[in-house]
Write a protein that holds these residues in place. Structure first.
Motif, short mmCIF file in Angstrom:
data_model
loop_
_atom_site.label_atom_id
_atom_site.label_comp_id
_atom_site.label_asym_id
_atom_site.label_seq_id
_atom_site.Cartn_x
_atom_site.Cartn_y
_atom_site.Cartn_z
N SER A 201 0.75 -1.11 -0.15
CA SER A 201 0.05 0.05 -0.14
C SER A 201 0.75 1.08 -0.09
O SER A 201 0.40 2.42 0.22
CB SER A 201 -0.94 0.03 1.31
N THR A 203 3.35 2.34 2.05
CA THR A 203 3.80 3.34 3.39
C THR A 203 5.15 3.51 3.39
O THR A 203 5.49 4.94 3.78
CB THR A 203 3.34 2.09 4.49
N ASP A 259 5.14 -3.00 -7.35
CA ASP A 259 4.57 -4.23 -6.70
C ASP A 259 4.06 -5.01 -7.75
O ASP A 259 3.61 -4.50 -8.98
CB ASP A 259 3.40 -3.77 -5.65
N ASN A 303 9.83 -4.95 2.01
CA ASN A 303 9.35 -5.58 3.06
C ASN A 303 8.45 -6.91 2.41
O ASN A 303 7.32 -6.67 2.18
CB ASN A 303 8.31 -4.38 3.62
C1 LIG Z 1 4.30 -7.39 3.21
S1 LIG Z 1 3.56 -6.78 1.86
C2 LIG Z 1 4.17 -5.03 1.75
C3 LIG Z 1 3.53 -4.18 2.79
C4 LIG Z 1 4.02 -2.79 2.32
N1 LIG Z 1 5.20 -2.46 3.22
C5 LIG Z 1 2.74 -2.00 3.14
O1 LIG Z 1 3.10 -1.08 4.24
O2 LIG Z 1 1.80 -1.99 2.72
C6 LIG Z 1 4.56 -7.49 0.53
C7 LIG Z 1 4.15 -7.07 -0.95
O3 LIG Z 1 4.91 -7.82 -1.93
C8 LIG Z 1 4.40 -8.14 -3.07
N2 LIG Z 1 4.92 -9.15 -3.69
C9 LIG Z 1 4.76 -10.47 -3.58
N3 LIG Z 1 5.69 -11.07 -4.43
C10 LIG Z 1 6.14 -10.21 -5.39
C11 LIG Z 1 7.20 -10.08 -6.51
N4 LIG Z 1 7.75 -11.38 -6.93
N5 LIG Z 1 7.21 -8.84 -6.95
C12 LIG Z 1 6.65 -7.73 -6.51
N6 LIG Z 1 5.87 -7.75 -5.39
C13 LIG Z 1 5.52 -8.95 -4.82
C14 LIG Z 1 2.88 -8.37 -2.57
O4 LIG Z 1 1.94 -7.83 -3.74
C15 LIG Z 1 2.52 -7.63 -1.38
O5 LIG Z 1 2.03 -6.44 -1.72
#
Ligand SMILES: C[S@@+](CC[C@H](N)C(=O)[O-])C[C@H]1O[C@@H](n2cnc3c(N)ncnc32)[C@H](O)[C@@H]1O
Length: 380
Positions: A201, A203, A259, A303
């Motif tokens: 999102s 952040t 993302d 993250n």
């Molecule tokens: C833990 S969340 C991050 C949360 C973020 N720090 C926030 O505050 O909203 C991890 C993110 O990694 C993305 N993600 C997962 N695999 C991915 C990939 N191979 N390439 C890019 N993004 C990826 C997911 O869609 C998700 O939005």
């Protein structure tokens, strides 16, 4: 006249909060892993609420007394001039942190504080404020340890991580204050690029943009606890609030947030718009391996998910290995950071970390790992 001010934060964030408080010109003495004490006036609490990026709450001490049990506390607080502090037609919420042997349920302590306030005000004003759990008006916080009871105005009201920009949090978003701490843990202050693959999102990128633009996080909020005490003057608050900076100022650093999920980028963009920094962030939908990394160095922060559900860890191992490869191959001249709650997965990154900072995401003990990627290590 100045009074003690207790500033609270999430566990682990204390050192960053201390830096911030000192940078605003206040003393900062750590009290616990998640609080520090400073001194000031109600006007000072406005400044702290406006500018602190890593604080949870700013509590202005208004009274201290000795009380062995709830009856003694009631008697002490019944004698306090609440009518000078609170609006008789207002609303008050009581919160507490209690470690007194006579109290088994802190809600009982809250009730006795509330009784003392409303009985006193009924007697002196002929009217009394309503009370309840909402933090939208005045909030009085009790810290009662052993016999010593301290009463505070919670000048924040709602916790300060609620900046008001994240209307669309998606899943597993980072707390805004934690994201700010991660940015402040890095050397990045608006020079060089800030790259945030897997931004969810948004952040981290939004907090970075607020820091680079010098936007006070509190300027995004309309309501604070300090607005609901009698000595609050709106003109003082208005005078304190800086003019919003121009979104077109020159020499802007590049902030890149990507993302794999189009829905995440849509949410991140709308959150950035709410924060007034949409124009400062370059968003993109792509696998993290395709995230552009501008030459010239800077900071890159990941993250990734860390497999809270059983069995997920194994599936995430290749992702962590690929993050290590990405840092090695594309991020020469950068400081790389990975925030994760899973140390086993962190090992799969396959790089030696130069710093490991313990931070908490809610109750989960996490690490912010730093990797210094030397310029020569970048692939041509
Ligand atoms: C833990 S969340 C991050 C949360 C973020 N720090 C926030 O505050 O909203 C991890 C993110 O990694 C993305 N993600 C997962 N695999 C991915 C990939 N191979 N390439 C890019 N993004 C990826 C997911 O869609 C998700 O939005």
């Amino acid at each position: 006249m100045t009074s003690p001010i207790l500033v609270t934060c999430a566990r682990g964030i204390g050192p960053f909060l201390q830096e911030e408080v000192k940078a605003l010109g206040f003393p900062a003495v750590p009290v616990s892993e998640s609080s520090l004490e400073t001194r000031g006036t109600l006007a000072d609490t406005m400044k702290l609420n406006l500018w602190l990026r890593t604080a949870h709450r700013v509590l202005l001490q208004i009274h201290q007394c000795a009380a062995a049990d709830a009856d003694a506390l009631y008697a002490e607080l019944r004698a306090f001039p609440w009518e000078d502090l609170l609006h008789a037609d207002g609303y008050v919420c009581i919160t507490s942190s209690v470690a007194n042997p006579s109290i088994r349920d802190p809600r009982f302590a809250n009730l006795r504080v509330k009784d003392a306030i409303v009985d006193r005000m009924q007697e002196t004003c002929g009217r009394r404020p309503d009370s309840g759990p909402e933090r939208q008006d005045a909030v009085i916080h009790l810290v009662w340890q052993g016999r010593i009871a301290k009463l505070y105005v919670d000048t924040s009201g709602d916790a300060l991580n609620r900046r008001n920009y994240r209307k669309n949090p998606l899943q597993a978003p980072m707390m805004e204050t934690l994201a700010a701490a991660c940015v402040l843990a890095s050397p990045w202050r608006g020079r060089g690029a800030f790259v945030n693959p897997m931004c969810g999102s948004g952040t981290l990128a939004i907090e970075a943009a607020l820091i680079a633009a010098g936007i006070a996080p509190g300027s995004l909020r309309r309501n604070f606890g300090f607005m609901h005490v009698k000595s609050y003057r709106e003109a003082d608050w208005k005078a304190l609030r800086p003019m919003p900076p121009s979104p077109h100022s020159p020499n802007l650093p590049r902030i890149i947030a990507t993302d794999i999920s189009a829905k995440a980028i849509e949410a991140a963009r709308s959150n950035a718009r709410n924060a007034g920094v949409e124009n400062r962030i370059e968003f993109g939908v792509c696998d993290f391996r395709e995230t552009p990394v501008p030459p010239g160095g800077g900071v890159v922060v990941f993250n990734p998910e860390y497999g809270e559900r059983l069995g997920n860890e194994k599936a995430l191992e290749p992702t962590y290995k690929a993050i290590g490869d990405f840092l090695k191959q594309k991020c020469g001249g950068y400081n790389g950071y990975v925030f994760t709650g899973h140390l086993g997965l962190a090992k799969k990154i396959g790089l030696r970390s130069s710093r490991r900072i313990i931070l908490y995401n809610a109750r989960i003990e996490c690490r912010l790992l730093e990797f210094e990627m030397y310029a020569g290590s970048r692939d041509p």
